[in-house]
Enzyme design. Sequence first.
Site, short mmCIF file in Angstrom:
data_model
loop_
_atom_site.label_atom_id
_atom_site.label_comp_id
_atom_site.label_asym_id
_atom_site.label_seq_id
_atom_site.Cartn_x
_atom_site.Cartn_y
_atom_site.Cartn_z
N CYS A 253 0.94 -1.14 -0.17
CA CYS A 253 -0.22 0.03 0.05
C CYS A 253 1.05 1.29 -0.11
O CYS A 253 0.52 2.27 -0.49
CB CYS A 253 -0.89 -0.08 1.37
SG CYS A 253 0.05 -0.21 2.79
N HIS A 473 -1.27 1.10 7.15
CA HIS A 473 -1.79 1.23 6.03
C HIS A 473 -1.58 2.54 5.24
O HIS A 473 -1.35 3.55 6.21
CB HIS A 473 -3.45 1.05 5.97
CG HIS A 473 -4.09 1.02 4.60
ND1 HIS A 473 -3.39 0.02 3.43
CD2 HIS A 473 -5.13 1.62 4.16
CE1 HIS A 473 -4.40 0.35 2.51
NE2 HIS A 473 -5.06 1.25 2.81
#
Length: 532
Positions: A253, A473
Amino acid sequence: MMGKDVEEVSASLVREYLSRKGLKKTIACMDEELPRTNSSINNRSDLRRILHLEGLYKQNKAEEHPLKSMLEMIVKDRMSEGGKTKGCRHGDNQAHPLEQTISSSSIDMTGNVKREEDCMENLLGDSPRYLFIYKNPVDSFAVHPESERSVYCLKEGFPSEKKVIDTDSQKNRSSRIRRGIMAGPIASSSQVMNVVNESDMISVLSCLIQALKEIIFGSPMACFTEEWKQQNFTFSDTPCLKYGIVQKKGGPCGVLAAVQACVLQKLLFEESSSDSLDVLEVSNILRTKCLSRALADILWRAGNMKRATVAINTGRSLFTPIGRYKSDGILEMITYVTMETLDDLTSVLEQHIRQFESGPFGCILLTVSAILSRTIATIQSDMDVPTSTLIGAHGYCTQELVNLLLCGRAVSNVFDDEMKLDSGNGNFTLLKGIKAHCNIGLLSLFEHYNICKVGSHLKTPKFPIWVVCSESHFSVLFCPSEDLATDHCREEEFDLYYYDGLANQQEPIRLTVCESFPLGNLVSWNNTDPIL
Protein backbone atom coordinates in the site's frame (compact mmCIF):
# COMPACT_ATOMS: atom_id res chain seq x y z
CA MET A 1 30.86 -19.02 -2.66
CA MET A 2 31.71 -19.37 0.99
CA GLY A 3 30.55 -21.40 3.97
CA LYS A 4 27.27 -23.17 3.45
CA ASP A 5 27.30 -22.68 -0.35
CA VAL A 6 30.73 -24.32 -0.68
CA GLU A 7 29.48 -27.23 1.43
CA GLU A 8 26.41 -27.71 -0.78
CA VAL A 9 28.44 -27.69 -4.01
CA SER A 10 31.04 -30.04 -2.53
CA ALA A 11 28.36 -32.45 -1.37
CA SER A 12 26.72 -32.35 -4.79
CA LEU A 13 30.08 -33.05 -6.45
CA VAL A 14 30.59 -36.12 -4.22
CA ARG A 15 27.03 -37.33 -4.93
CA GLU A 16 27.66 -36.99 -8.66
CA TYR A 17 30.82 -39.11 -8.29
CA LEU A 18 28.98 -41.81 -6.30
CA SER A 19 26.12 -41.83 -8.79
CA ARG A 20 28.42 -42.21 -11.80
CA LYS A 21 30.15 -45.11 -10.01
CA GLY A 22 26.83 -46.79 -9.25
CA LEU A 23 27.33 -46.68 -5.47
CA LYS A 24 23.64 -46.40 -4.55
CA LYS A 25 24.00 -47.70 -0.99
CA THR A 26 26.76 -45.21 -0.28
CA ILE A 27 24.57 -42.39 -1.62
CA ALA A 28 21.71 -43.53 0.64
CA CYS A 29 24.04 -43.47 3.66
CA MET A 30 25.27 -40.01 2.70
CA ASP A 31 21.73 -38.73 2.29
CA GLU A 32 20.90 -40.04 5.75
CA GLU A 33 23.92 -38.46 7.46
CA LEU A 34 24.02 -35.30 5.27
CA PRO A 35 20.48 -34.75 3.97
CA ARG A 36 19.87 -32.81 0.78
CA THR A 37 18.51 -29.26 1.04
CA ASN A 38 16.79 -26.81 -1.30
CA SER A 39 20.27 -25.55 -2.23
CA SER A 40 21.51 -28.99 -3.28
CA ILE A 41 22.39 -29.27 -6.97
CA ASN A 42 20.78 -32.29 -8.60
CA ASN A 43 21.46 -31.44 -12.24
CA ARG A 44 24.86 -32.28 -13.73
CA SER A 45 24.71 -29.39 -16.20
CA ASP A 46 24.08 -26.92 -13.40
CA LEU A 47 26.92 -28.35 -11.33
CA ARG A 48 29.26 -28.24 -14.32
CA ARG A 49 28.34 -24.60 -14.99
CA ILE A 50 28.74 -23.51 -11.36
CA LEU A 51 32.23 -25.05 -11.22
CA HIS A 52 33.23 -23.63 -14.62
CA LEU A 53 33.91 -27.10 -15.98
CA GLU A 54 32.56 -26.63 -19.51
CA GLY A 55 35.99 -26.54 -21.09
CA LEU A 56 37.31 -29.42 -19.01
CA TYR A 57 34.16 -31.43 -19.79
CA LYS A 58 34.62 -30.95 -23.55
CA GLN A 59 38.27 -31.92 -23.30
CA ASN A 60 37.42 -35.07 -21.37
CA LYS A 61 34.65 -36.00 -23.81
CA ALA A 62 37.16 -35.94 -26.65
CA GLU A 63 39.44 -38.44 -24.88
CA GLU A 64 39.58 -42.05 -26.07
CA HIS A 65 38.64 -43.25 -22.57
CA PRO A 66 36.75 -40.33 -20.97
CA LEU A 67 36.33 -40.19 -17.22
CA LYS A 68 32.81 -40.61 -15.87
CA SER A 69 32.63 -38.11 -13.03
CA MET A 70 33.46 -34.43 -12.65
CA LEU A 71 35.50 -35.12 -9.53
CA GLU A 72 37.78 -37.39 -11.53
CA MET A 73 38.13 -34.77 -14.27
CA ILE A 74 39.21 -32.16 -11.71
CA VAL A 75 41.65 -34.54 -9.98
CA LYS A 76 43.23 -35.60 -13.29
CA ASP A 77 43.57 -32.00 -14.37
CA ARG A 78 45.21 -30.98 -11.10
CA MET A 79 47.55 -33.95 -11.14
CA SER A 80 48.64 -33.36 -14.73
CA GLU A 81 49.49 -29.74 -13.99
CA GLY A 82 51.08 -30.33 -10.59
CA GLY A 83 48.59 -27.97 -8.99
CA LYS A 84 49.43 -25.14 -11.41
CA THR A 85 46.85 -23.77 -13.80
CA LYS A 86 46.87 -21.50 -16.79
CA GLY A 87 44.12 -19.00 -17.40
CA CYS A 88 42.97 -20.05 -20.89
CA ARG A 89 43.96 -23.68 -21.46
CA HIS A 90 40.61 -25.39 -22.08
CA GLY A 91 39.73 -23.80 -25.39
CA ASP A 92 36.82 -21.68 -24.19
CA ASN A 93 38.72 -18.66 -22.82
CA GLN A 94 37.68 -19.43 -19.24
CA ALA A 95 39.96 -19.50 -16.24
CA HIS A 96 40.54 -22.80 -14.51
CA PRO A 97 37.39 -23.99 -12.74
CA LEU A 98 39.04 -23.91 -9.33
CA GLU A 99 40.64 -20.53 -9.96
CA GLN A 100 37.35 -18.66 -9.83
CA THR A 101 34.74 -18.53 -7.09
CA ILE A 102 31.57 -17.43 -8.79
CA SER A 103 29.88 -15.49 -6.05
CA SER A 104 33.00 -13.82 -4.70
CA SER A 105 34.67 -12.55 -7.86
CA SER A 106 33.85 -11.04 -11.20
CA ILE A 107 35.61 -9.79 -14.30
CA ASP A 108 35.80 -6.11 -15.16
CA MET A 109 36.07 -4.75 -18.69
CA THR A 110 39.90 -4.97 -18.66
CA GLY A 111 39.77 -8.68 -17.84
CA ASN A 112 40.93 -8.24 -14.25
CA VAL A 113 39.43 -10.36 -11.49
CA LYS A 114 37.48 -8.18 -9.04
CA ARG A 115 36.65 -9.16 -5.46
CA GLU A 116 32.98 -9.28 -4.49
CA GLU A 117 33.11 -6.03 -2.52
CA ASP A 118 34.71 -4.25 -5.49
CA CYS A 119 32.06 -5.70 -7.79
CA MET A 120 29.31 -4.52 -5.48
CA GLU A 121 30.79 -1.04 -5.18
CA ASN A 122 31.19 -0.57 -8.93
CA LEU A 123 27.95 -2.22 -9.93
CA LEU A 124 25.66 -0.85 -7.28
CA GLY A 125 27.22 2.47 -6.31
CA ASP A 126 27.23 5.85 -8.01
CA SER A 127 29.69 4.92 -10.78
CA PRO A 128 29.09 1.33 -11.94
CA ARG A 129 31.96 -0.22 -13.90
CA TYR A 130 29.76 -2.91 -15.42
CA LEU A 131 28.17 -1.03 -18.30
CA PHE A 132 26.14 -3.27 -20.60
CA ILE A 133 24.34 -1.46 -23.39
CA TYR A 134 20.88 -1.90 -24.85
CA LYS A 135 19.37 -1.26 -28.18
CA ASN A 136 17.81 2.05 -27.24
CA PRO A 137 14.02 1.68 -26.68
CA VAL A 138 13.58 5.14 -28.17
CA ASP A 139 15.41 4.21 -31.36
CA SER A 140 18.95 5.40 -30.83
CA PHE A 141 21.98 3.37 -29.81
CA ALA A 142 23.20 4.01 -26.28
CA VAL A 143 26.92 4.61 -25.91
CA HIS A 144 29.59 4.92 -23.23
CA PRO A 145 32.18 7.69 -22.85
CA GLU A 146 34.97 5.34 -23.95
CA SER A 147 35.84 4.78 -27.60
CA GLU A 148 34.98 1.08 -27.46
CA ARG A 149 31.74 0.00 -25.84
CA SER A 150 31.00 -3.37 -24.24
CA VAL A 151 27.54 -4.85 -24.53
CA TYR A 152 25.67 -8.06 -23.72
CA CYS A 153 23.10 -9.21 -26.24
CA LEU A 154 20.45 -11.90 -26.02
CA LYS A 155 20.53 -14.83 -28.38
CA GLU A 156 17.80 -17.43 -27.95
CA GLY A 157 17.26 -16.27 -24.38
CA PHE A 158 20.91 -16.49 -23.34
CA PRO A 159 23.36 -13.61 -23.03
CA SER A 160 26.24 -13.38 -25.46
CA GLU A 161 28.99 -10.83 -25.22
CA LYS A 162 29.62 -8.04 -27.67
CA LYS A 163 31.73 -4.95 -28.09
CA VAL A 164 30.32 -1.93 -29.91
CA ILE A 165 32.77 0.32 -31.73
CA ASP A 166 31.54 3.92 -31.61
CA THR A 167 31.39 6.31 -34.49
CA ASP A 168 31.23 10.08 -34.27
CA SER A 169 27.58 9.99 -35.20
CA GLN A 170 26.85 7.67 -32.30
CA LYS A 171 28.67 9.97 -29.90
CA ASN A 172 26.55 12.91 -30.98
CA ARG A 173 23.17 11.30 -30.53
CA SER A 174 21.01 13.06 -27.99
CA SER A 175 19.30 10.03 -26.50
CA ARG A 176 21.73 8.16 -24.27
CA ILE A 177 20.24 5.08 -22.65
CA ARG A 178 23.07 3.18 -21.11
CA ARG A 179 24.43 1.14 -18.23
CA GLY A 180 21.89 -1.68 -18.49
CA ILE A 181 22.47 -4.92 -16.69
CA MET A 182 21.09 -7.20 -19.41
CA ALA A 183 20.80 -6.42 -23.06
CA GLY A 184 17.82 -6.00 -25.31
CA PRO A 185 17.74 -6.78 -29.06
CA ILE A 186 20.91 -8.01 -30.75
CA ALA A 187 23.13 -5.43 -32.43
CA SER A 188 24.05 -5.95 -36.08
CA SER A 189 27.08 -8.11 -36.86
CA SER A 190 28.97 -5.13 -38.23
CA GLN A 191 28.81 -3.47 -34.81
CA VAL A 192 29.83 -6.27 -32.46
CA MET A 193 32.61 -8.67 -31.50
CA ASN A 194 33.04 -11.07 -28.56
CA VAL A 195 34.77 -9.75 -25.46
CA VAL A 196 33.78 -11.63 -22.26
CA ASN A 197 32.11 -14.91 -21.43
CA GLU A 198 28.61 -15.77 -20.28
CA SER A 199 29.61 -17.11 -16.86
CA ASP A 200 31.18 -13.79 -15.92
CA MET A 201 27.98 -11.95 -16.68
CA ILE A 202 25.95 -14.46 -14.67
CA SER A 203 28.30 -13.81 -11.76
CA VAL A 204 27.69 -10.06 -12.02
CA LEU A 205 23.93 -10.48 -12.35
CA SER A 206 23.80 -12.88 -9.42
CA CYS A 207 25.73 -10.32 -7.40
CA LEU A 208 23.16 -7.68 -8.36
CA ILE A 209 19.99 -9.59 -7.54
CA GLN A 210 21.42 -10.81 -4.24
CA ALA A 211 22.15 -7.19 -3.33
CA LEU A 212 18.63 -6.19 -4.41
CA LYS A 213 17.09 -8.78 -2.11
CA GLU A 214 19.37 -7.70 0.72
CA ILE A 215 18.20 -4.07 0.51
CA ILE A 216 14.55 -5.06 -0.04
CA PHE A 217 14.17 -7.91 2.48
CA GLY A 218 17.42 -8.15 4.41
CA SER A 219 18.23 -11.59 2.98
CA PRO A 220 18.74 -13.09 -0.51
CA MET A 221 16.72 -16.09 0.69
CA ALA A 222 13.52 -14.02 1.11
CA CYS A 223 10.95 -13.72 -1.68
CA PHE A 224 8.15 -11.40 -2.74
CA THR A 225 4.76 -12.39 -1.34
CA GLU A 226 1.82 -13.22 -3.60
CA GLU A 227 0.30 -9.86 -2.66
CA TRP A 228 3.30 -8.11 -4.21
CA LYS A 229 3.48 -10.42 -7.22
CA GLN A 230 -0.16 -9.80 -8.13
CA GLN A 231 -0.12 -6.03 -7.64
CA ASN A 232 0.13 -3.55 -10.48
CA PHE A 233 -1.22 -0.02 -11.02
CA THR A 234 -4.64 -0.89 -12.42
CA PHE A 235 -7.22 1.90 -12.24
CA SER A 236 -10.75 1.61 -10.92
CA ASP A 237 -13.68 1.07 -13.28
CA THR A 238 -16.09 2.87 -10.93
CA PRO A 239 -17.28 5.89 -12.97
CA CYS A 240 -16.64 8.56 -10.32
CA LEU A 241 -13.37 6.98 -9.14
CA LYS A 242 -11.59 6.25 -12.42
CA TYR A 243 -8.58 8.20 -11.20
CA GLY A 244 -8.05 5.71 -8.37
CA ILE A 245 -5.54 2.85 -8.38
CA VAL A 246 -6.97 -0.41 -7.04
CA GLN A 247 -5.11 -2.37 -4.37
CA LYS A 248 -5.85 -6.08 -4.55
CA LYS A 249 -4.53 -7.21 -1.15
CA GLY A 250 -2.61 -5.80 1.80
CA GLY A 251 1.14 -5.25 1.65
CA PRO A 252 2.34 -2.83 -1.04
CA CYS A 253 0.00 0.00 0.00
CA GLY A 254 2.91 2.42 0.60
CA VAL A 255 4.03 2.13 -3.03
CA LEU A 256 0.45 2.40 -4.31
CA ALA A 257 -0.38 5.46 -2.20
CA ALA A 258 2.80 7.25 -3.31
CA VAL A 259 2.07 6.55 -6.98
CA GLN A 260 -1.60 7.49 -6.52
CA ALA A 261 -0.58 10.84 -5.05
CA CYS A 262 1.81 11.53 -7.93
CA VAL A 263 -0.87 10.58 -10.47
CA LEU A 264 -3.24 13.05 -8.83
CA GLN A 265 -0.58 15.75 -9.03
CA LYS A 266 -0.37 15.24 -12.80
CA LEU A 267 -4.11 14.90 -13.26
CA LEU A 268 -5.23 17.85 -11.14
CA PHE A 269 -2.47 20.40 -11.64
CA GLU A 270 -0.38 19.61 -14.70
CA GLU A 271 -2.46 17.85 -17.34
CA SER A 272 -5.73 19.76 -16.98
CA SER A 273 -6.71 23.38 -17.50
CA SER A 274 -9.88 23.07 -15.42
CA ASP A 275 -10.09 23.92 -11.73
CA SER A 276 -13.32 22.04 -11.16
CA LEU A 277 -13.94 18.49 -10.01
CA ASP A 278 -14.65 17.60 -13.63
CA VAL A 279 -10.97 16.75 -14.00
CA LEU A 280 -11.58 13.68 -11.85
CA GLU A 281 -13.92 12.34 -14.54
CA VAL A 282 -10.82 11.10 -16.29
CA SER A 283 -10.52 9.20 -19.57
CA ASN A 284 -8.58 5.95 -19.83
CA ILE A 285 -6.02 7.58 -22.11
CA LEU A 286 -5.42 10.52 -19.80
CA ARG A 287 -5.04 8.47 -16.64
CA THR A 288 -2.53 6.17 -18.34
CA LYS A 289 -0.59 9.21 -19.53
CA CYS A 290 -0.60 10.62 -16.00
CA LEU A 291 0.62 7.28 -14.65
CA SER A 292 3.60 7.12 -16.99
CA ARG A 293 4.58 10.70 -16.19
CA ALA A 294 4.12 10.15 -12.47
CA LEU A 295 6.43 7.13 -12.60
CA ALA A 296 8.95 9.19 -14.58
CA ASP A 297 8.91 11.88 -11.89
CA ILE A 298 9.41 9.30 -9.13
CA LEU A 299 12.39 7.65 -10.82
CA TRP A 300 13.96 10.91 -11.98
CA ARG A 301 13.79 12.23 -8.42
CA ALA A 302 15.36 9.02 -7.10
CA GLY A 303 18.19 9.42 -9.63
CA ASN A 304 18.94 12.92 -8.31
CA MET A 305 17.58 14.53 -11.49
CA LYS A 306 20.56 13.14 -13.43
CA ARG A 307 19.62 9.63 -14.52
CA ALA A 308 17.06 6.91 -13.90
CA THR A 309 16.81 3.16 -14.42
CA VAL A 310 13.69 1.31 -15.57
CA ALA A 311 13.19 -2.39 -14.83
CA ILE A 312 11.35 -4.21 -17.63
CA ASN A 313 9.83 -7.70 -17.50
CA THR A 314 11.02 -9.82 -20.45
CA GLY A 315 8.53 -12.58 -19.70
CA ARG A 316 11.18 -15.32 -19.49
CA SER A 317 14.06 -16.27 -17.25
CA LEU A 318 17.25 -14.77 -18.65
CA PHE A 319 19.74 -16.60 -16.45
CA THR A 320 20.01 -19.00 -13.51
CA PRO A 321 21.25 -17.30 -10.34
CA ILE A 322 24.18 -18.79 -8.48
CA GLY A 323 25.35 -18.56 -4.90
CA ARG A 324 23.24 -18.12 -1.78
CA TYR A 325 19.95 -17.05 -3.32
CA LYS A 326 16.34 -18.24 -3.36
CA SER A 327 14.57 -17.61 -6.64
CA ASP A 328 11.00 -16.40 -6.86
CA GLY A 329 11.00 -16.27 -10.66
CA ILE A 330 10.85 -12.47 -10.93
CA LEU A 331 14.24 -10.79 -10.75
CA GLU A 332 15.67 -13.33 -13.19
CA MET A 333 13.21 -12.12 -15.85
CA ILE A 334 13.96 -8.42 -15.50
CA THR A 335 16.12 -6.37 -17.84
CA TYR A 336 17.24 -2.82 -17.05
CA VAL A 337 17.65 0.39 -19.04
CA THR A 338 19.20 3.63 -17.75
CA MET A 339 18.30 7.04 -19.19
CA GLU A 340 20.09 10.33 -18.74
CA THR A 341 17.31 12.71 -19.73
CA LEU A 342 13.78 13.04 -18.40
CA ASP A 343 12.38 13.00 -21.94
CA ASP A 344 14.03 9.65 -22.70
CA LEU A 345 12.82 8.28 -19.37
CA THR A 346 9.25 9.34 -20.10
CA SER A 347 9.42 7.83 -23.59
CA VAL A 348 10.60 4.46 -22.28
CA LEU A 349 7.90 4.40 -19.60
CA GLU A 350 5.20 5.30 -22.11
CA GLN A 351 6.39 2.47 -24.33
CA HIS A 352 6.29 -0.06 -21.48
CA ILE A 353 3.48 1.41 -19.36
CA ARG A 354 1.25 -1.65 -19.79
CA GLN A 355 3.76 -3.68 -17.79
CA PHE A 356 3.23 -1.34 -14.85
CA GLU A 357 -0.49 -0.68 -15.30
CA SER A 358 -1.87 -4.10 -16.18
CA GLY A 359 0.97 -6.62 -16.41
CA PRO A 360 2.22 -8.87 -13.61
CA PHE A 361 4.75 -7.51 -11.12
CA GLY A 362 4.01 -3.83 -11.88
CA CYS A 363 4.55 -2.81 -8.26
CA ILE A 364 7.78 -4.82 -8.04
CA LEU A 365 9.09 -3.33 -11.29
CA LEU A 366 8.67 0.20 -9.93
CA THR A 367 10.29 -0.68 -6.61
CA VAL A 368 13.33 -2.22 -8.33
CA SER A 369 13.50 0.73 -10.75
CA ALA A 370 13.52 3.21 -7.87
CA ILE A 371 16.24 1.25 -6.04
CA LEU A 372 18.54 1.11 -9.05
CA SER A 373 17.84 4.73 -9.95
CA ARG A 374 18.95 5.79 -6.48
CA THR A 375 21.59 2.96 -6.37
CA ILE A 376 21.84 0.49 -3.52
CA ALA A 377 24.92 2.12 -2.00
CA THR A 378 23.22 5.53 -1.88
CA ILE A 379 20.07 4.08 -0.32
CA GLN A 380 22.16 2.48 2.40
CA SER A 381 23.78 5.85 3.10
CA ASP A 382 20.31 7.48 3.22
CA MET A 383 19.16 5.20 6.02
CA ASP A 384 19.88 5.76 9.71
CA VAL A 385 20.86 2.09 9.91
CA PRO A 386 22.47 0.74 6.69
CA THR A 387 21.02 -2.72 7.31
CA SER A 388 17.44 -1.41 7.26
CA THR A 389 15.13 -2.81 4.58
CA LEU A 390 12.53 -1.40 2.20
CA ILE A 391 9.94 -4.11 2.84
CA GLY A 392 9.29 -5.08 6.46
CA ALA A 393 7.27 -7.67 8.31
CA HIS A 394 4.16 -9.11 6.59
CA GLY A 395 5.23 -7.53 3.28
CA TYR A 396 4.51 -3.96 4.45
CA CYS A 397 6.40 -1.01 3.00
CA THR A 398 8.80 0.67 5.38
CA GLN A 399 9.00 4.44 5.78
CA GLU A 400 12.29 4.35 3.88
CA LEU A 401 10.55 2.99 0.77
CA VAL A 402 7.71 5.52 0.98
CA ASN A 403 10.21 8.37 1.41
CA LEU A 404 12.24 7.10 -1.55
CA LEU A 405 9.18 7.33 -3.80
CA LEU A 406 7.88 10.63 -2.44
CA CYS A 407 11.12 12.54 -1.85
CA GLY A 408 13.79 10.66 -3.81
CA ARG A 409 15.76 9.72 -0.68
CA ALA A 410 15.29 6.58 1.43
CA VAL A 411 15.65 8.38 4.76
CA SER A 412 14.23 6.75 7.87
CA ASN A 413 12.33 9.71 9.35
CA VAL A 414 9.64 12.25 8.50
CA PHE A 415 10.86 15.27 10.47
CA ASP A 416 12.62 18.19 8.75
CA ASP A 417 16.34 18.09 7.97
CA GLU A 418 18.52 16.16 10.43
CA MET A 419 18.62 15.51 14.15
CA LYS A 420 21.66 14.80 16.30
CA LEU A 421 21.27 12.65 19.40
CA ASP A 422 23.94 12.87 22.08
CA SER A 423 25.45 9.43 22.62
CA GLY A 424 27.79 10.55 25.40
CA ASN A 425 31.56 11.06 25.50
CA GLY A 426 31.33 13.64 22.76
CA ASN A 427 29.68 11.21 20.33
CA PHE A 428 26.34 11.64 18.63
CA THR A 429 23.94 9.70 16.43
CA LEU A 430 22.75 11.41 13.24
CA LEU A 431 19.11 10.84 12.29
CA LYS A 432 18.17 11.85 8.75
CA GLY A 433 14.89 13.47 7.77
CA ILE A 434 13.33 15.34 4.86
CA LYS A 435 15.66 17.99 3.44
CA ALA A 436 13.21 20.21 1.55
CA HIS A 437 9.54 20.76 0.75
CA CYS A 438 8.21 17.90 -1.34
CA ASN A 439 5.65 17.96 -4.14
CA ILE A 440 3.55 15.48 -2.16
CA GLY A 441 3.07 15.58 1.61
CA LEU A 442 2.59 13.00 4.32
CA LEU A 443 0.44 12.86 7.45
CA SER A 444 0.78 10.15 10.08
CA LEU A 445 -1.51 8.78 12.75
CA PHE A 446 1.65 7.94 14.68
CA GLU A 447 2.16 11.64 15.31
CA HIS A 448 -1.19 11.67 17.10
CA TYR A 449 0.20 8.90 19.31
CA ASN A 450 3.37 10.97 19.90
CA ILE A 451 5.49 8.27 18.28
CA CYS A 452 6.91 10.49 15.54
CA LYS A 453 7.04 14.10 14.42
CA VAL A 454 6.06 15.02 10.86
CA GLY A 455 7.92 18.14 9.75
CA SER A 456 6.60 21.08 7.78
CA HIS A 457 8.38 19.85 4.64
CA LEU A 458 5.81 17.06 4.45
CA LYS A 459 2.88 18.74 6.16
CA THR A 460 2.91 21.70 3.77
CA PRO A 461 3.87 20.26 0.37
CA LYS A 462 3.96 22.14 -2.93
CA PHE A 463 0.67 20.52 -3.99
CA PRO A 464 -2.33 19.90 -1.68
CA ILE A 465 -1.93 16.11 -1.75
CA TRP A 466 -0.94 13.97 1.22
CA VAL A 467 -0.12 10.30 1.67
CA VAL A 468 -1.78 9.28 4.93
CA CYS A 469 -0.14 6.71 7.21
CA SER A 470 -2.72 5.12 9.52
CA GLU A 471 -1.02 2.38 11.49
CA SER A 472 -0.26 -0.40 8.98
CA HIS A 473 -1.90 1.18 5.93
CA PHE A 474 -1.28 4.05 3.52
CA SER A 475 -3.98 6.00 1.67
CA VAL A 476 -4.33 9.46 0.06
CA LEU A 477 -5.95 12.79 0.96
CA PHE A 478 -6.14 15.61 -1.61
CA CYS A 479 -7.74 18.92 -2.52
CA PRO A 480 -8.63 19.77 -6.15
CA SER A 481 -7.73 23.43 -5.56
CA GLU A 482 -4.01 24.21 -5.79
CA ASP A 483 -4.58 27.44 -3.87
CA LEU A 484 -4.85 25.45 -0.67
CA ALA A 485 -1.12 24.65 -0.80
CA THR A 486 -0.23 28.34 -0.47
CA ASP A 487 -3.28 29.91 1.19
CA HIS A 488 -4.41 27.18 3.59
CA CYS A 489 -3.80 29.39 6.62
CA ARG A 490 -6.33 31.89 5.29
CA GLU A 491 -9.03 29.37 4.45
CA GLU A 492 -11.83 29.11 7.01
CA GLU A 493 -13.47 26.13 5.32
CA PHE A 494 -12.43 23.82 2.49
CA ASP A 495 -13.03 20.32 1.15
CA LEU A 496 -10.63 17.42 0.99
CA TYR A 497 -11.14 14.11 -0.78
CA TYR A 498 -10.02 10.78 0.63
CA TYR A 499 -9.08 7.74 -1.46
CA ASP A 500 -8.15 4.26 -0.26
CA GLY A 501 -7.40 1.76 -3.03
CA LEU A 502 -7.98 -1.20 -0.69
CA ALA A 503 -11.35 -0.07 0.69
CA ASN A 504 -13.47 -1.00 -2.35
CA GLN A 505 -14.84 2.55 -2.52
CA GLN A 506 -17.94 3.04 -4.65
CA GLU A 507 -18.08 6.84 -4.47
CA PRO A 508 -15.81 9.75 -3.52
CA ILE A 509 -15.36 10.48 0.18
CA ARG A 510 -15.46 14.22 0.88
CA LEU A 511 -14.31 15.84 4.11
CA THR A 512 -15.10 19.42 5.03
CA VAL A 513 -12.44 21.03 7.23
CA CYS A 514 -13.13 24.14 9.30
CA GLU A 515 -10.65 26.49 10.95
CA SER A 516 -6.91 25.77 10.54
CA PHE A 517 -5.31 22.91 8.63
CA PRO A 518 -3.48 20.60 9.18
CA LEU A 519 -4.68 20.77 12.82
CA GLY A 520 -8.14 19.83 11.60
CA ASN A 521 -10.00 20.54 14.83
CA LEU A 522 -13.36 20.51 13.06
CA VAL A 523 -13.78 17.87 10.37
CA SER A 524 -17.08 16.82 8.83
CA TRP A 525 -17.20 13.50 6.98
CA ASN A 526 -20.44 14.59 5.26
CA ASN A 527 -22.59 11.57 6.16
CA THR A 528 -19.90 8.97 5.55
CA ASP A 529 -18.38 6.84 8.29
CA PRO A 530 -15.14 8.37 9.64
CA ILE A 531 -12.10 6.35 8.61
CA LEU A 532 -9.14 8.26 10.00
